[in-house]
Motif scaffolding. Sequence first.
Motif, PDB file in Angstrom:
ATOM      1  N   VAL A 178       3.994  -0.960   3.583  1.00 41.48           N
ATOM      2  CA  VAL A 178       3.307   0.122   3.372  1.00 41.48           C
ATOM      3  C   VAL A 178       4.615   1.366   3.215  1.00 41.48           C
ATOM      4  O   VAL A 178       5.973   1.011   3.750  1.00 41.48           O
ATOM      5  CB  VAL A 178       3.142   0.484   4.650  1.00 41.48           C
ATOM      6  N   ILE A 179       4.115   1.796   2.129  1.00 42.67           N
ATOM      7  CA  ILE A 179       5.061   3.281   1.876  1.00 42.67           C
ATOM      8  C   ILE A 179       3.998   4.259   1.816  1.00 42.67           C
ATOM      9  O   ILE A 179       3.526   4.707   1.112  1.00 42.67           O
ATOM     10  CB  ILE A 179       5.456   2.591   0.658  1.00 42.67           C
ATOM     11  N   ILE A 180       4.697   5.085   2.662  1.00 44.54           N
ATOM     12  CA  ILE A 180       3.562   6.582   3.396  1.00 44.54           C
ATOM     13  C   ILE A 180       5.092   7.413   3.411  1.00 44.54           C
ATOM     14  O   ILE A 180       5.930   7.428   3.782  1.00 44.54           O
ATOM     15  CB  ILE A 180       2.993   6.377   4.755  1.00 44.54           C
ATOM     16  N   ARG A 181       4.286   8.906   2.314  1.00 46.24           N
ATOM     17  CA  ARG A 181       4.932   9.731   2.398  1.00 46.24           C
ATOM     18  C   ARG A 181       3.668  11.310   2.759  1.00 46.24           C
ATOM     19  O   ARG A 181       3.082  11.332   2.240  1.00 46.24           O
ATOM     20  CB  ARG A 181       5.595  10.434   1.213  1.00 46.24           C
ATOM     21  N   ASP A 182       4.463  11.853   3.796  1.00 43.89           N
ATOM     22  CA  ASP A 182       3.972  13.110   4.435  1.00 43.89           C
ATOM     23  C   ASP A 182       4.291  14.103   5.199  1.00 43.89           C
ATOM     24  O   ASP A 182       6.241  14.188   4.803  1.00 43.89           O
ATOM     25  CB  ASP A 182       2.628  12.389   4.714  1.00 43.89           C
ATOM     26  N   ASP A 183       4.469  15.354   5.524  1.00 39.58           N
ATOM     27  CA  ASP A 183       4.945  16.000   6.583  1.00 39.58           C
ATOM     28  C   ASP A 183       5.531  15.251   7.843  1.00 39.58           C
ATOM     29  O   ASP A 183       4.662  14.535   8.593  1.00 39.58           O
ATOM     30  CB  ASP A 183       3.423  16.645   6.981  1.00 39.58           C
TER      31      ASP A 183
ATOM     32  N   VAL B 280       0.795  -1.190  -0.036  1.00 38.30           N
ATOM     33  CA  VAL B 280      -0.253   0.247  -0.244  1.00 38.30           C
ATOM     34  C   VAL B 280       0.586   1.234  -0.156  1.00 38.30           C
ATOM     35  O   VAL B 280       2.104   1.117   0.625  1.00 38.30           O
ATOM     36  CB  VAL B 280      -0.643  -0.183   1.334  1.00 38.30           C
ATOM     37  N   HIS B 281       0.561   1.962  -0.994  1.00 36.62           N
ATOM     38  CA  HIS B 281       1.666   3.309  -0.980  1.00 36.62           C
ATOM     39  C   HIS B 281       0.683   4.561  -0.779  1.00 36.62           C
ATOM     40  O   HIS B 281      -0.352   4.440  -1.172  1.00 36.62           O
ATOM     41  CB  HIS B 281       1.681   3.751  -2.413  1.00 36.62           C
ATOM     42  N   ALA B 282       0.790   5.788  -0.263  1.00 40.62           N
ATOM     43  CA  ALA B 282      -0.070   6.710   0.173  1.00 40.62           C
ATOM     44  C   ALA B 282       0.761   7.523   0.316  1.00 40.62           C
ATOM     45  O   ALA B 282       1.675   7.697   0.925  1.00 40.62           O
ATOM     46  CB  ALA B 282      -0.409   6.191   1.747  1.00 40.62           C
ATOM     47  N   ASP B 283       0.556   8.092  -0.636  1.00 34.46           N
ATOM     48  CA  ASP B 283       1.278   9.944  -0.860  1.00 34.46           C
ATOM     49  C   ASP B 283       0.351  11.075  -0.275  1.00 34.46           C
ATOM     50  O   ASP B 283      -1.116  11.724  -0.305  1.00 34.46           O
ATOM     51  CB  ASP B 283       1.699  10.179  -2.772  1.00 34.46           C
TER      52      ASP B 283
END
Length: 617
Positions: A564-569, A532-535
């Motif tokens: 899981v790969i999550i990119r965020d502040d 699951v990728h969450a940008d």
Amino acid sequence: MAGQTTSYYTNLRRKNNLLLTCFLFFLCSFSYLLGSWQPRATTSPTSHHTTTINCPTTVPDSHKPLDFTTHHSAATTDNNITLKTYPPCSLKYSEHTPCQDQKISLKFPRARLIYRERHCPEKHQLLKCRIPAPYGYKNPFKWPTSRDLAWYANVPHKDLTVEKAVQNWIRFEGDRFRFPGGGTMFPNGAGAYIDGIGKLINLNDGSIRTAIDTGCGVASWGAYLMSRDIIAMSFAPRDTHEAQVQFALERGVPALIGVIASKRLPYPSRAFDMAHCSRCLIPWGQYDGLYLIEVDRVLRPGGYWILSGPPINWQKHWKGWQRTKEDLKEEQTRIENVAKSLCWKKIAQRGDLAIWQKPINHFNCKTNPKLTPTPPFCLVQNPDSAWYTDIETCLTRLPEVSSNEEVAGGAIAKWPKRLDMVPPRVTSGSIEGVTPEIFQQDVILWKNRISYYKTVNNQLGQPGRYRNLLDMNAFLGGFAASLVKDPLWVMNIVPVEAKADTLGAIYERGLIGTYQSWCEAMSTYPRTYDLVHADSVFTLYKDRCEMEDIMLEMDRILRPEGNVIIRDDVDLLVKVKRIADGLNWESQIVDHEDGPLVREKLLFAVKLYWTAPADSD
């Protein structure tokens, strides 16, 4: 007497003052001489005070490595904050699909299968626990082996092996299921069935890339299309055919739980090159052709609709279908009339197959009186609006053209050229804020990002490790496009809350996806995705819904040992990591691909393997 006393003290004070003045003069002179002798500190011309600075007397080693480690994190007001953990749910929730829950659905009308549409729980009804995998769960077979095999422990349902035994859907063999590729209307297998379609329309030149299968069963049609570089979006309701969509996903085939009823399908207009129904039992000729009107909306100009099963070739099958000739003939007449009213052209009927083609524009459709009566064109509306949007008995108007030969909305290149070409929706400026330059920059951006991902998670570079992927905020589909050469597929989500509706452009690239609000559960089974990728998902949903509910949904649809790969502040990501720890994920925060000075960070996580205990009810 008094006068003498005053004179004495006055003279004494004068004498003392003279001595004090001499002492101060001597002290100042000594200080001046001493200052002249000591080295002077350099000061700026505007400085009124001299400051002595102790400096190191040695030069630092220029070969010493610099520290690029991140040193900032979100501040917390409570240093003794306790970690919230999420316990396992009961095994009865092992296949929990919150928005297709039977108890909730039975409260809605059965007419037109409305009760099988999405009906999500209220906020207070949401589970705050982790959905368990059944005991004995194993990692699915790798593609392409998974096309034909699935572990019984992963989907422990044998009903279809009995109900569909004659039709060769699925067989139970020891600890696994085998999918022979059969179907109700293709007893010789899906491969032979598709070969039959290929004799009527061209499936090999790249002009057909995206397809939709309505009422897909275990998705053998979509599974066998993949060898022809055609990707199908399969859907079926959660009904008496227990776990048919779950079987499709275990096989590594794109699928969603869904039904065509009162709401539009969750796809943009002009999305699919081909639509298919093989005995899907949808009443195409009823309700003023409502369901074919919806197929027309999602079908690309020049696209094909393929129908097999009742009533096609009723002259041969009417007894086996246990229906009268008159009834079947009337049903086919109704379908033919609806198709004509949509300006479709019937291009073939051979054996059990019938194929219609949608016009490339409405240039003649709106001017030729011989084609009346047609459904009226829909009034001003957004043809891509498809999240809880009612289906209307009106024809979705294609973009205007200046001649009969022009393709409405713009011609699309054949696959695979269309993948990196600027989509017509972008070229025409119909997506606010997205220009051809932005598209080209996005292509380069995601190639760089995927390269960086592979340095952190080297399993991304191992073909076959991942099969089913989800991009929770896909924008233009750059994540999926950069992985297209690997044996995997990506479900691209464009959140309904996103500033720009880009899902149509994603389909124009030859990719697939759906609309979704992450304040609600997705229409899929637990353990659907390997990665699951969450940008910027948590930035998008900040103050809209609870972060922990989104994370619990991610945990539900992620397979054991999924990534899981999550990119965020960074501030949000620290909070995300805290919840990830409570979900018993292993995770770490790493720097942005452009270095430690960028506030956006990445969280890489693994859902640990765990199942319900062996003695669960």
